[in-house]
Structure formats: C-alpha cells, structure tokens
Motif scaffolding. Structure first.
Motif, short mmCIF file in Angstrom:
data_model
loop_
_atom_site.label_atom_id
_atom_site.label_comp_id
_atom_site.label_asym_id
_atom_site.label_seq_id
_atom_site.Cartn_x
_atom_site.Cartn_y
_atom_site.Cartn_z
N ASN A 57 -52.08 10.62 -9.18
CA ASN A 57 -52.97 10.53 -8.03
C ASN A 57 -54.05 11.60 -8.03
O ASN A 57 -54.79 11.74 -7.05
N GLY A 58 -54.11 12.38 -9.11
CA GLY A 58 -55.19 13.35 -9.24
C GLY A 58 -54.84 14.76 -8.83
O GLY A 58 -55.74 15.60 -8.71
N ALA A 59 -53.56 15.04 -8.62
CA ALA A 59 -53.17 16.41 -8.24
C ALA A 59 -53.42 17.36 -9.40
O ALA A 59 -53.21 17.02 -10.57
N GLU A 60 -53.90 18.54 -9.09
CA GLU A 60 -54.17 19.53 -10.12
C GLU A 60 -52.85 20.10 -10.63
O GLU A 60 -52.00 20.52 -9.84
N PRO A 61 -52.62 20.10 -11.96
CA PRO A 61 -51.38 20.68 -12.49
C PRO A 61 -51.23 22.13 -12.05
O PRO A 61 -52.15 22.93 -12.17
N SER A 62 -50.06 22.45 -11.52
CA SER A 62 -49.84 23.79 -10.98
C SER A 62 -48.41 24.22 -11.23
O SER A 62 -47.64 23.55 -11.94
N ALA A 63 -48.05 25.34 -10.60
CA ALA A 63 -46.72 25.90 -10.80
C ALA A 63 -45.63 24.96 -10.31
O ALA A 63 -44.52 24.94 -10.87
N LYS A 64 -45.91 24.17 -9.27
CA LYS A 64 -44.87 23.30 -8.74
C LYS A 64 -44.43 22.26 -9.77
O LYS A 64 -43.25 21.89 -9.84
N HIS A 65 -45.37 21.79 -10.59
CA HIS A 65 -45.01 20.84 -11.63
C HIS A 65 -44.20 21.53 -12.74
O HIS A 65 -43.28 20.94 -13.31
N GLY A 66 -44.55 22.78 -13.03
CA GLY A 66 -43.78 23.53 -14.02
C GLY A 66 -42.37 23.81 -13.54
O GLY A 66 -41.40 23.70 -14.31
N ILE A 67 -42.23 24.17 -12.26
CA ILE A 67 -40.90 24.42 -11.70
C ILE A 67 -40.06 23.15 -11.72
O ILE A 67 -38.86 23.18 -12.01
N ALA A 68 -40.70 22.02 -11.43
CA ALA A 68 -39.97 20.74 -11.46
C ALA A 68 -39.44 20.45 -12.86
O ALA A 68 -38.30 20.01 -13.03
N ALA A 69 -40.26 20.72 -13.89
CA ALA A 69 -39.82 20.49 -15.27
C ALA A 69 -38.67 21.42 -15.63
O ALA A 69 -37.69 21.00 -16.27
N LEU A 70 -38.76 22.69 -15.23
CA LEU A 70 -37.68 23.63 -15.53
C LEU A 70 -36.40 23.26 -14.79
O LEU A 70 -35.29 23.41 -15.33
N TYR A 71 -36.54 22.77 -13.57
CA TYR A 71 -35.35 22.39 -12.81
C TYR A 71 -34.64 21.22 -13.48
O TYR A 71 -33.41 21.22 -13.62
N ILE A 72 -35.42 20.23 -13.91
CA ILE A 72 -34.81 19.08 -14.60
C ILE A 72 -34.16 19.53 -15.90
O ILE A 72 -33.05 19.11 -16.25
N GLY A 73 -34.84 20.41 -16.64
CA GLY A 73 -34.27 20.91 -17.89
C GLY A 73 -32.98 21.67 -17.66
O GLY A 73 -32.01 21.51 -18.41
N TYR A 74 -32.96 22.51 -16.63
CA TYR A 74 -31.75 23.28 -16.34
C TYR A 74 -30.59 22.35 -15.98
O TYR A 74 -29.45 22.56 -16.40
N THR A 75 -30.87 21.31 -15.21
CA THR A 75 -29.82 20.37 -14.82
C THR A 75 -29.26 19.65 -16.04
O THR A 75 -28.05 19.44 -16.15
N VAL A 76 -30.14 19.29 -16.97
CA VAL A 76 -29.68 18.62 -18.19
C VAL A 76 -28.85 19.57 -19.05
O VAL A 76 -27.81 19.20 -19.61
N GLY A 77 -29.30 20.82 -19.17
CA GLY A 77 -28.63 21.77 -20.04
C GLY A 77 -27.33 22.34 -19.49
O GLY A 77 -26.39 22.59 -20.25
N HIS A 78 -27.27 22.54 -18.17
CA HIS A 78 -26.11 23.21 -17.59
C HIS A 78 -25.40 22.40 -16.51
O HIS A 78 -24.33 22.82 -16.04
N GLY A 79 -25.96 21.28 -16.11
CA GLY A 79 -25.34 20.50 -15.04
C GLY A 79 -23.96 19.99 -15.40
O GLY A 79 -23.02 20.07 -14.60
#
Length: 235
Positions: A57-79
């Motif tokens: 939808n045109g949102a500017e890539p920011s820290a919130k998108h990076g945090i979302a990626a890290l959160y998903i990665g952490y859940t996959v790695g340690h969940g």
C-alpha cells in the motif's frame, strides 16, 4: 499497526500455548490441545501477510518491518524449543509424566546445549534475512530500503554475539564444584544407563557375597557356624 500486531502476536502465542497445554493435560483432550498448539504458526503467517500488505500500500520501509521480520525469525528458530520445554514441564506437573530433562550446567554437555541454542539463533537470523530480502525486492527502487538492510545486519550481529558466548562454554567449560564427571552426572543429569549399571553392579556384588558361604564354608564368620558339642566330638 505493525507494532501493535507484533504485540498481539506475542500475547496470542502465550495464550494459545497456555490453552493448548491446559486442554491437553487438565481436560485430558490431547488432540484438541495439539490443534491449539499447531495454530500458533498462523500468528506469524498473519503478521507476514499484514506486513506485505502494508508495503504494497506504499508504506515506507522502516524499523517496524525489520522488527516484524526478526520476530518471525525468532519464532521459527526458537519457538519449537520453547513449546517443547514447557510441554515437558506441563506433562510432569499436570499429566503425571516423568520429570523433564534437566539442562546440563557443566562441562561438554553444557557446551553442546549452548551450541544447539545458537543453531536456533542462526535459523532465526537466516529466516529474518530471507524475509527482509524479499521485502527489499518487493519494494525495488521505488523506496528507501536502507532500514531493512540495517535490520539484516542487526540479525547477524546478534547471531555473532550469541555464537561467541556459546563458544566460551566450549573453550572454557564450566567445572562442576562437586567434582562429578562432566560426561556423566554433570548438571544433575546422569549418563544413559548410569543408575541401571550402578544398581546391577550392586546386585551382583550382594549376590556374590551371599553365595560365598555356600561354596566355601571356611569363609563363613565364626558366629554363624555351629560348633560340634563334646558328645558329638566323641562320636
């Protein structure tokens, strides 16, 4: 919106986990409990979809998108490890199962344990990097993706720091103050078959001792041997 959804996913993770374990062991419905536990990855899928829609939808890539990626990665790695650890404790306390395996504290067992946890962090960094790369390709040249690249570096920096910490347990293994064998009873965890072998050896020793009087009467203590009386000696 993304940050709020991350918080919702985190809370939802623990709510589903508690509900799944309670259903499995308190209500004695293992299938329903397993279904609730298997529903947890859907939270990460929801977060991934919402993040992609936000970028579309045109949102500017920011820290919130990076945090979302890290959160998903952490859940996959340690969940999975987290769920397995809590399931073992719930099975013991609520379901009458065997005690969960105690985390090793000393020697090489502790080093191997820390190495396995670090592998989960590597998986988390790899998953986060993959998602961030997809986001960068998706945005293309139309937006500033430097923030996403910074979060990629952050994920691998965290994995590197964790790797150094895990390596210290291998280079300088922590010694058991009680002086127990690190390959056997370090950290309160006995080696496989340790107690069985000890019990077997004790049983064999007792059997051999009890069999000695039957084979060699002269080895029996004097107090246990009946001495012939005077009349018997004359006969």
């Amino acid at each position: 919106m993304i940050v709020a959804l991350i918080v919702i996913c985190e809370v939802g993770f623990w709510v589903l986990l508690a509900a799944g374990l309670a259903t499995r062991y308190l209500l004695k419905k293992p299938r329903a409990g397993a279904a609730l536990l298997l529903a947890e990855p859907l939270l990460e899928v929801l977060l991934l979809v919402v993040t992609a829609i936000d970028l579309k939808n045109g949102a500017e890539p920011s820290a919130k998108h990076g945090i979302a990626a890290l959160y998903i990665g952490y859940t996959v790695g340690h969940g999975h490890t987290t769920v397995k650890w809590l399931d073992g404790h719930a099975a013991h306390r609520l379901g009458g199962g065997p005690p969960p395996v105690v985390r090793p504290k000393y020697g090489m067992p502790r080093a191997r344990h820390e190495g396995k946890i670090w592998l989960g962090t590597l998986v988390a960094a790899a998953v986060a990097t993959g998602l961030l790369l997809l986001a960068i390709l998706y945005v293309g040249d139309s937006g500033d993706t430097s923030s996403l690249k910074e979060w990629m570096a952050i994920s691998w920096r965290a994995a590197g720091i964790h790797g150094v910490i895990a390596l210290t347990y291998l280079l300088w293994p922590k010694k058991d103050p009680a002086g127990k064998d690190s390959a056997g009873e370090a950290g309160g965890v006995a080696a496989p078959g340790h107690h069985a072998e000890k019990a077997t050896a004790w049983t064999l020793e007792k059997t051999e001792r009890s069999a000695v009087p039957a084979r060699d009467p002269q080895d029996v203590p004097d107090g246990l041997v009946r001495r012939p009386g005077q009349d018997e000696q004359q006969v």
